[in-house]
Design a protein around this motif. Sequence first.
Motif, PDB file in Angstrom:
ATOM      1  N   UNK A  17       0.614  -1.146   0.000  1.00  0.00           N
ATOM      2  CA  UNK A  17      -0.051  -0.022   0.009  1.00  0.00           C
ATOM      3  C   UNK A  17       0.907   1.137  -0.015  1.00  0.00           C
ATOM      4  N   UNK A  18       0.311   2.362  -0.500  1.00  0.00           N
ATOM      5  CA  UNK A  18       0.982   3.646  -0.864  1.00  0.00           C
ATOM      6  C   UNK A  18       1.720   4.273   0.709  1.00  0.00           C
ATOM      7  N   UNK A  19       0.662   4.366   1.679  1.00  0.00           N
ATOM      8  CA  UNK A  19       1.042   5.133   3.103  1.00  0.00           C
ATOM      9  C   UNK A  19       1.636   4.115   3.911  1.00  0.00           C
ATOM     10  N   UNK A  20       2.441   4.989   4.861  1.00  0.00           N
ATOM     11  CA  UNK A  20       2.786   3.952   6.049  1.00  0.00           C
ATOM     12  C   UNK A  20       1.619   3.602   6.921  1.00  0.00           C
ATOM     13  N   UNK A  21       1.646   2.480   7.360  1.00  0.00           N
ATOM     14  CA  UNK A  21       0.559   2.080   8.507  1.00  0.00           C
ATOM     15  C   UNK A  21       1.428   1.617   9.769  1.00  0.00           C
ATOM     16  N   UNK A  22       0.890   2.134  10.707  1.00  0.00           N
ATOM     17  CA  UNK A  22       1.479   1.698  12.000  1.00  0.00           C
ATOM     18  C   UNK A  22       1.473   0.182  12.389  1.00  0.00           C
ATOM     19  N   UNK A  23       2.463  -0.387  12.754  1.00  0.00           N
ATOM     20  CA  UNK A  23       2.563  -1.640  13.073  1.00  0.00           C
ATOM     21  C   UNK A  23       1.529  -2.276  14.016  1.00  0.00           C
ATOM     22  N   UNK A  24       0.713  -1.423  14.852  1.00  0.00           N
ATOM     23  CA  UNK A  24      -0.193  -1.647  15.665  1.00  0.00           C
ATOM     24  C   UNK A  24      -1.513  -2.064  14.867  1.00  0.00           C
ATOM     25  N   UNK A  25      -1.535  -1.805  13.676  1.00  0.00           N
ATOM     26  CA  UNK A  25      -2.708  -2.658  12.901  1.00  0.00           C
ATOM     27  C   UNK A  25      -2.487  -4.164  12.712  1.00  0.00           C
ATOM     28  N   UNK A  26      -1.461  -4.516  12.867  1.00  0.00           N
ATOM     29  CA  UNK A  26      -1.071  -6.113  12.497  1.00  0.00           C
ATOM     30  C   UNK A  26      -2.134  -6.924  12.884  1.00  0.00           C
ATOM     31  N   UNK A  27      -2.910  -6.979  14.128  1.00  0.00           N
ATOM     32  CA  UNK A  27      -3.740  -7.913  14.626  1.00  0.00           C
ATOM     33  C   UNK A  27      -5.174  -7.512  13.934  1.00  0.00           C
ATOM     34  N   UNK A  28      -5.332  -6.510  13.752  1.00  0.00           N
ATOM     35  CA  UNK A  28      -6.456  -6.093  13.119  1.00  0.00           C
ATOM     36  C   UNK A  28      -6.728  -6.684  11.638  1.00  0.00           C
ATOM     37  N   UNK A  29      -5.405  -6.784  10.733  1.00  0.00           N
ATOM     38  CA  UNK A  29      -5.060  -7.239   9.652  1.00  0.00           C
ATOM     39  C   UNK A  29      -4.696  -8.864   9.641  1.00  0.00           C
ATOM     40  N   UNK A  30      -5.393  -9.620  10.535  1.00  0.00           N
ATOM     41  CA  UNK A  30      -5.303 -11.017  10.771  1.00  0.00           C
ATOM     42  C   UNK A  30      -3.644 -11.469  10.857  1.00  0.00           C
ATOM     43  N   UNK A  31      -2.731 -10.641  11.692  1.00  0.00           N
ATOM     44  CA  UNK A  31      -1.606 -10.951  11.867  1.00  0.00           C
ATOM     45  C   UNK A  31      -0.628 -10.835  10.736  1.00  0.00           C
ATOM     46  N   UNK A  45       2.542  -8.749   4.727  1.00  0.00           N
ATOM     47  CA  UNK A  45       3.021 -10.309   4.481  1.00  0.00           C
ATOM     48  C   UNK A  45       2.452 -11.029   5.348  1.00  0.00           C
ATOM     49  N   UNK A  46       2.156 -12.290   4.938  1.00  0.00           N
ATOM     50  CA  UNK A  46       2.023 -13.381   5.847  1.00  0.00           C
ATOM     51  C   UNK A  46       0.880 -14.279   5.442  1.00  0.00           C
ATOM     52  N   UNK A  47       0.666 -15.161   6.133  1.00  0.00           N
ATOM     53  CA  UNK A  47      -0.204 -16.230   5.825  1.00  0.00           C
ATOM     54  C   UNK A  47      -1.737 -16.043   6.008  1.00  0.00           C
ATOM     55  N   UNK A  48      -2.541 -16.571   4.919  1.00  0.00           N
ATOM     56  CA  UNK A  48      -4.057 -16.213   4.932  1.00  0.00           C
ATOM     57  C   UNK A  48      -4.569 -17.576   4.946  1.00  0.00           C
ATOM     58  N   UNK A  49      -5.882 -17.976   5.662  1.00  0.00           N
ATOM     59  CA  UNK A  49      -6.187 -19.099   5.274  1.00  0.00           C
ATOM     60  C   UNK A  49      -7.200 -19.498   4.241  1.00  0.00           C
ATOM     61  N   UNK A  50      -7.815 -18.213   3.629  1.00  0.00           N
ATOM     62  CA  UNK A  50      -8.459 -18.546   2.481  1.00  0.00           C
ATOM     63  C   UNK A  50      -8.716 -17.215   1.677  1.00  0.00           C
ATOM     64  N   UNK A  55     -10.112 -11.034   0.938  1.00  0.00           N
ATOM     65  CA  UNK A  55     -10.732 -10.121   0.813  1.00  0.00           C
ATOM     66  C   UNK A  55     -11.243  -9.237   1.912  1.00  0.00           C
ATOM     67  N   UNK A  56     -11.205  -9.728   2.984  1.00  0.00           N
ATOM     68  CA  UNK A  56     -11.717  -9.046   4.190  1.00  0.00           C
ATOM     69  C   UNK A  56     -10.403  -8.135   4.514  1.00  0.00           C
ATOM     70  N   UNK A  57      -9.227  -8.624   4.469  1.00  0.00           N
ATOM     71  CA  UNK A  57      -7.913  -7.423   4.428  1.00  0.00           C
ATOM     72  C   UNK A  57      -8.023  -6.565   3.361  1.00  0.00           C
ATOM     73  N   UNK A  58      -8.272  -6.768   2.100  1.00  0.00           N
ATOM     74  CA  UNK A  58      -8.441  -5.821   1.233  1.00  0.00           C
ATOM     75  C   UNK A  58      -9.775  -4.944   1.450  1.00  0.00           C
ATOM     76  N   UNK A  59     -10.727  -5.380   1.933  1.00  0.00           N
ATOM     77  CA  UNK A  59     -11.981  -4.521   2.282  1.00  0.00           C
ATOM     78  C   UNK A  59     -11.518  -3.256   3.375  1.00  0.00           C
ATOM     79  N   UNK A  60     -10.683  -3.858   4.564  1.00  0.00           N
ATOM     80  CA  UNK A  60     -10.127  -3.168   5.391  1.00  0.00           C
ATOM     81  C   UNK A  60      -9.278  -2.035   4.844  1.00  0.00           C
ATOM     82  N   UNK A  61      -8.316  -2.462   3.878  1.00  0.00           N
ATOM     83  CA  UNK A  61      -7.195  -1.535   3.401  1.00  0.00           C
ATOM     84  C   UNK A  61      -8.434  -0.331   2.724  1.00  0.00           C
TER      85      UNK A  61
END
Length: 92
Positions: A17-31, A45-50, A55-61
């Motif tokens: 993504x273009x902007x800097x995102x605080x690392x505290x958002x990691x839990x909200x973005x499924x780790x 970057x990381x593992x997502x189950x499906x 799509x949930x991560x992309x929706x949150x972005x």
Amino acid sequence: MAEDQKKNTTEIYEIKIQEHLDTRWSDWLYGLTITHEHNDVTTLRGSLPDQTVLHSVLDRIRDMNMTLISVNQIASNGQINDYEVKGVNHDE
């Protein structure tokens, strides 16, 4: 394998993504791991189950009004499967 059995695998994704995102958002973005790159780019970057979770991560972005640069699936050998997003000019 029976038709009703599903493979129990996770896929590794790399989302930029273009902007800097605080690392505290990691839990909200499924780790997903949050890394700040040069030019005000953040890599998630990381593992997502499906695909539903992807799509949930992309929706949150989208909901945070952040600019999506790319979404790539990482193969088991570490190679990036780079899928072109139609209608996006990456040369800007």
